[in-house]
Motif scaffolding. Structure first.
Motif: not given
Length: 155
Positions: A19-45
């Motif tokens: 909302q506040l940045g000028e990032y594409t949804p994919s950039q946001v997913v790559d930098t915020i969602i994929k940054k979280e350690d969901f590695s053991k929890e693929k369902e959560l990612r």
């Protein structure tokens, strides 16, 4: 241990950044969602990504539903965090059949209390209760599996 509350908080952060940045949804997913350690929890990612993209996809509709239930107030004047929390919760009510409505509402209240103002929990609760009643009367709440728990508990 990452749980769904942490996932929802991450999605809130991602939506806020989008909302506040000028990032594409994919950039946001790559930098915020994929940054979280969901590695053991693929369902959560997967849940985080689905919730993020579906909330963005239906943003206008979700805001219309919220606007209908805030009296004498323009949605743009709501605190951004409250608006995003409402979008996430209403998205879950409408588009995540497996999540009980009470879970979506309770999670939204707790997240609002943590990330927004002291009065946000009660405000979010009031808006979501009214929206749920309205959407249910319109036949738009369709829950399956675990999502049916609320219906069987006498509500």
């Amino acid at each position: 241990m990452i749980n769904r509350r942490k996932v929802r908080e991450t999605v809130l952060q991602a939506l806020y950044a989008h909302q506040l940045g000028e990032y594409t949804p994919s950039q946001v997913v790559d930098t915020i969602i994929k940054k979280e350690d969901f590695s053991k929890e693929k369902e959560l990612r997967r849940f985080a990504e689905r919730l993020f993209f579906r909330t963005l996809e239906h943003e206008e509709e979700l805001d219309e539903i919220t606007s209908k239930h805030i009296r004498n107030w323009d949605i743009q004047r709501l605190a951004l965090i409250d608006r995003l929390v409402l979008r996430i919760a209403i998205c879950e009510l409408l588009y995540f059949e497996e999540i009980p409505t009470k879970v979506s509402i309770n999670e939204a209240i707790e997240i609002a209390k943590r990330y927004s103002t002291a009065k946000s929990g009660r405000f979010i609760n009031g808006i979501l209760d009214a929206a749920l009643t309205d959407l249910d009367e319109q036949g738009r709440i369709n829950k399956k599996g675990r999502g049916l728990i609320q219906k069987t508990l006498g509500n």
